[in-house]
Design a protein around this motif. Structure first.
Motif, mmCIF file in Angstrom:
data_model
loop_
_atom_site.group_PDB
_atom_site.id
_atom_site.type_symbol
_atom_site.label_atom_id
_atom_site.label_comp_id
_atom_site.label_asym_id
_atom_site.label_seq_id
_atom_site.Cartn_x
_atom_site.Cartn_y
_atom_site.Cartn_z
ATOM 1 N N CYS A 181 0.842 -1.209 0.000
ATOM 2 C CA CYS A 181 0.000 0.000 0.000
ATOM 3 C C CYS A 181 0.873 1.253 0.000
ATOM 4 N N PHE A 182 1.918 1.246 0.814
ATOM 5 C CA PHE A 182 2.805 2.395 0.906
ATOM 6 C C PHE A 182 3.555 2.619 -0.412
ATOM 7 N N ALA A 183 3.997 1.523 -1.044
ATOM 8 C CA ALA A 183 4.706 1.626 -2.323
ATOM 9 C C ALA A 183 3.784 2.207 -3.398
ATOM 10 N N CYS A 184 2.521 1.781 -3.414
ATOM 11 C CA CYS A 184 1.565 2.314 -4.390
ATOM 12 C C CYS A 184 1.321 3.802 -4.150
ATOM 13 N N LYS A 185 1.195 4.199 -2.886
ATOM 14 C CA LYS A 185 0.982 5.603 -2.530
ATOM 15 C C LYS A 185 2.177 6.456 -2.957
ATOM 16 N N THR A 186 3.377 5.964 -2.715
ATOM 17 C CA THR A 186 4.598 6.692 -3.061
ATOM 18 C C THR A 186 4.766 6.796 -4.569
ATOM 19 N N THR A 187 4.466 5.722 -5.272
ATOM 20 C CA THR A 187 4.568 5.714 -6.730
ATOM 21 C C THR A 187 3.592 6.721 -7.342
ATOM 22 N N LYS A 188 2.397 6.778 -6.818
ATOM 23 C CA LYS A 188 1.399 7.740 -7.303
ATOM 24 C C LYS A 188 1.873 9.170 -7.056
ATOM 25 N N ALA A 189 2.454 9.429 -5.882
ATOM 26 C CA ALA A 189 2.971 10.767 -5.558
ATOM 27 C C ALA A 189 4.136 11.150 -6.471
ATOM 28 N N TYR A 190 4.867 10.150 -6.956
ATOM 29 C CA TYR A 190 6.002 10.382 -7.856
ATOM 30 C C TYR A 190 5.538 10.656 -9.287
ATOM 31 N N GLY A 191 4.260 10.359 -9.556
ATOM 32 C CA GLY A 191 3.713 10.640 -10.879
ATOM 33 C C GLY A 191 3.620 9.435 -11.784
ATOM 34 N N GLN A 192 3.698 8.246 -11.200
ATOM 35 C CA GLN A 192 3.613 7.019 -11.982
ATOM 36 C C GLN A 192 2.306 6.296 -11.687
ATOM 37 N N CYS A 193 2.087 5.190 -12.371
ATOM 38 C CA CYS A 193 0.875 4.395 -12.209
ATOM 39 C C CYS A 193 0.765 3.859 -10.779
ATOM 40 N N LEU A 194 -0.394 4.004 -10.194
ATOM 41 C CA LEU A 194 -0.640 3.615 -8.817
ATOM 42 C C LEU A 194 -0.320 2.142 -8.549
ATOM 43 N N CYS A 195 -0.644 1.257 -9.459
ATOM 44 C CA CYS A 195 -0.494 -0.186 -9.235
ATOM 45 C C CYS A 195 0.851 -0.748 -9.690
ATOM 46 N N LEU A 196 1.737 0.093 -10.171
ATOM 47 C CA LEU A 196 3.028 -0.364 -10.678
ATOM 48 C C LEU A 196 3.821 -1.206 -9.676
ATOM 49 N N PRO A 197 3.908 -0.841 -8.388
ATOM 50 C CA PRO A 197 4.699 -1.642 -7.446
ATOM 51 C C PRO A 197 4.176 -3.053 -7.224
ATOM 52 N N LEU A 198 2.939 -3.320 -7.594
ATOM 53 C CA LEU A 198 2.407 -4.666 -7.411
ATOM 54 C C LEU A 198 3.114 -5.684 -8.304
ATOM 55 N N LEU A 199 3.844 -5.214 -9.310
ATOM 56 C CA LEU A 199 4.605 -6.126 -10.168
ATOM 57 C C LEU A 199 5.847 -6.675 -9.457
ATOM 58 N N ASP A 200 6.200 -6.106 -8.311
ATOM 59 C CA ASP A 200 7.368 -6.571 -7.568
ATOM 60 C C ASP A 200 7.201 -7.970 -6.999
ATOM 61 N N ILE A 201 5.990 -8.500 -6.977
ATOM 62 C CA ILE A 201 5.790 -9.830 -6.396
ATOM 63 C C ILE A 201 6.364 -10.941 -7.285
ATOM 64 N N PHE A 202 6.698 -10.605 -8.528
ATOM 65 C CA PHE A 202 7.262 -11.601 -9.443
ATOM 66 C C PHE A 202 8.779 -11.525 -9.413
ATOM 67 N N GLY A 203 9.442 -12.605 -9.032
ATOM 68 C CA GLY A 203 10.892 -12.661 -9.085
ATOM 69 C C GLY A 203 11.570 -12.370 -7.755
ATOM 70 N N CYS A 204 12.870 -12.596 -7.739
ATOM 71 C CA CYS A 204 13.675 -12.400 -6.521
ATOM 72 C C CYS A 204 14.035 -10.938 -6.313
ATOM 73 N N ILE A 205 14.402 -10.267 -7.389
ATOM 74 C CA ILE A 205 14.785 -8.857 -7.309
ATOM 75 C C ILE A 205 13.548 -8.029 -7.648
ATOM 76 N N PRO A 206 13.161 -7.104 -6.764
ATOM 77 C CA PRO A 206 11.975 -6.288 -7.056
ATOM 78 C C PRO A 206 12.264 -5.248 -8.136
ATOM 79 N N PRO A 207 11.844 -5.493 -9.379
ATOM 80 C CA PRO A 207 12.215 -4.623 -10.492
ATOM 81 C C PRO A 207 11.662 -3.200 -10.381
ATOM 82 N N VAL A 208 10.448 -3.048 -9.881
ATOM 83 C CA VAL A 208 9.838 -1.718 -9.812
ATOM 84 C C VAL A 208 10.517 -0.879 -8.735
ATOM 85 N N THR A 209 10.798 -1.481 -7.585
ATOM 86 C CA THR A 209 11.488 -0.762 -6.509
ATOM 87 C C THR A 209 12.843 -0.276 -6.999
ATOM 88 N N MET A 210 13.555 -1.150 -7.686
ATOM 89 C CA MET A 210 14.880 -0.789 -8.190
ATOM 90 C C MET A 210 14.791 0.319 -9.238
#
Length: 127
Positions: free
Chosen positions: A44-73
């Protein structure tokens, strides 16, 4: 039917200075409200921060796939480039992989500290 545009996009301010992060990855106690939300509900916090940064609200939810969180990075890399912060992609990868909630808290604190508009448009360089 045509729609009228009442406001124009604001300019994006990009710092040309090479700077450090305003706070460290482990300085979560600097903002306890963000720290608690980031710790107890990081998605929830990642989605809120991503939205404040000007990106898609649900983008951080893609981090659940894989070992390295691609969206966070990539968000961390993007923020470093936008604000002119020192670092490299290897550091971003290690931080994002080892402590993702701390990285999201750091990025949120950075946006609050910098207070630059997160709007796409003409780029204005500060000197």
């Amino acid at each position: 039917m045509t729609s009228l545009v009442f406001s124009q996009p604001r300019s994006l301010v990009v710092s040309s200075e090479t700077d450090d992060w305003a706070s460290g990855v482990c300085d979560c106690c600097d903002d306890m409200a963000d720290c608690c939300l980031g710790f107890w509900c990081c998605p929830c916090f990642a989605c809120k921060t991503t939205k404040a940064y000007g990106q898609c609200l649900c983008l951080p939810l893609l981090d659940i796939f894989g070992c390295i969180p691609p969206v966070t990075m990539t968000m961390r890399v993007s923020m470093r480039q936008r604000y002119g912060i020192k670092g490299n992609m290897c550091q971003d990868c290690v931080c994002a992989t080892c402590c993702s909630p701390c990285v999201w808290c750091q990025m949120s604190r950075e946006m609050k500290t910098r207070k630059f508009p997160a709007v796409l448009g003409d780029i204005v360089h500060r000197r």
